[in-house]
Design a protein around this motif. Structure first.
Motif, mmCIF file in Angstrom:
data_model
loop_
_atom_site.group_PDB
_atom_site.id
_atom_site.type_symbol
_atom_site.label_atom_id
_atom_site.label_comp_id
_atom_site.label_asym_id
_atom_site.label_seq_id
_atom_site.Cartn_x
_atom_site.Cartn_y
_atom_site.Cartn_z
ATOM 1 N N MET A 136 -27.227 -110.950 21.363
ATOM 2 C CA MET A 136 -27.386 -111.992 20.379
ATOM 3 C C MET A 136 -27.555 -111.324 19.009
ATOM 4 O O MET A 136 -28.184 -110.286 18.885
ATOM 5 N N ILE A 137 -27.001 -111.935 18.029
ATOM 6 C CA ILE A 137 -27.028 -111.379 16.675
ATOM 7 C C ILE A 137 -28.307 -111.839 15.946
ATOM 8 O O ILE A 137 -28.730 -112.983 16.100
ATOM 9 N N ASN A 138 -28.902 -110.953 15.183
ATOM 10 C CA ASN A 138 -30.139 -111.312 14.490
ATOM 11 C C ASN A 138 -29.842 -112.074 13.186
ATOM 12 O O ASN A 138 -28.701 -112.151 12.732
ATOM 13 N N GLU A 139 -30.896 -112.637 12.610
ATOM 14 C CA GLU A 139 -30.725 -113.457 11.402
ATOM 15 C C GLU A 139 -30.178 -112.657 10.219
ATOM 16 O O GLU A 139 -29.394 -113.174 9.426
ATOM 17 N N LYS A 140 -30.576 -111.409 10.107
ATOM 18 C CA LYS A 140 -30.102 -110.581 8.998
ATOM 19 C C LYS A 140 -28.586 -110.408 9.062
ATOM 20 O O LYS A 140 -27.890 -110.545 8.055
ATOM 21 N N GLU A 141 -28.073 -110.114 10.267
ATOM 22 C CA GLU A 141 -26.629 -109.954 10.440
ATOM 23 C C GLU A 141 -25.898 -111.275 10.230
ATOM 24 O O GLU A 141 -24.816 -111.302 9.658
ATOM 25 N N CYS A 142 -26.497 -112.374 10.711
ATOM 26 C CA CYS A 142 -25.886 -113.698 10.493
ATOM 27 C C CYS A 142 -25.757 -113.978 9.001
ATOM 28 O O CYS A 142 -24.716 -114.455 8.541
ATOM 29 N N THR A 143 -26.809 -113.695 8.263
ATOM 30 C CA THR A 143 -26.795 -113.931 6.818
ATOM 31 C C THR A 143 -25.705 -113.095 6.163
ATOM 32 O O THR A 143 -24.946 -113.598 5.324
ATOM 33 N N LYS A 144 -25.613 -111.845 6.560
ATOM 34 C CA LYS A 144 -24.599 -110.943 6.001
ATOM 35 C C LYS A 144 -23.188 -111.483 6.271
ATOM 36 O O LYS A 144 -22.347 -111.517 5.373
ATOM 37 N N ILE A 145 -22.947 -111.923 7.498
ATOM 38 C CA ILE A 145 -21.627 -112.436 7.868
ATOM 39 C C ILE A 145 -21.328 -113.754 7.154
ATOM 40 O O ILE A 145 -20.264 -113.922 6.552
ATOM 41 N N LEU A 146 -22.275 -114.689 7.226
ATOM 42 C CA LEU A 146 -22.040 -116.013 6.638
ATOM 43 C C LEU A 146 -21.914 -115.966 5.122
ATOM 44 O O LEU A 146 -21.176 -116.751 4.530
ATOM 45 N N ASN A 147 -22.638 -115.087 4.488
ATOM 46 C CA ASN A 147 -22.606 -115.009 3.031
ATOM 47 C C ASN A 147 -21.600 -113.982 2.520
ATOM 48 O O ASN A 147 -21.580 -113.661 1.332
ATOM 49 N N GLY A 148 -20.748 -113.502 3.402
ATOM 50 C CA GLY A 148 -19.736 -112.529 3.011
ATOM 51 C C GLY A 148 -18.589 -113.141 2.215
ATOM 52 O O GLY A 148 -17.853 -112.440 1.537
#
Length: 60
Positions: free
Chosen positions: A1-13
């Motif tokens: 499962m991906i953590n929130e930090k990585e999700c933020t990085k991907i979504l805000n890319g």
């Protein structure tokens, strides 16, 4: 499962930027969808196994 930090990085890319709360909601939704899909996958495996057993019994 991906953590929130990585999700933020991907979504805000891209050009759209999401807030921390939006990222959390999106991540939670994706986890729920993945859980549903996995449960359906497991159920289909069970059904196929039962069908195979039935077919073997009918053939034998």
């Amino acid at each position: 499962m991906i953590n929130e930090k990585e999700c933020t990085k991907i979504l805000n890319g891209g050009t759209v930027k999401f807030s921390k709360d939006e990222v959390k909601m999106i991540r939670d939704l994706l986890i729920q969808l993945a859980t549903i899909e996995y449960e359906e996958y497991k159920e289909n495996i069970k059904i196929k196994k039962l069908e195979n057993e039935r077919d073997l019994l009918q053939a034998g």
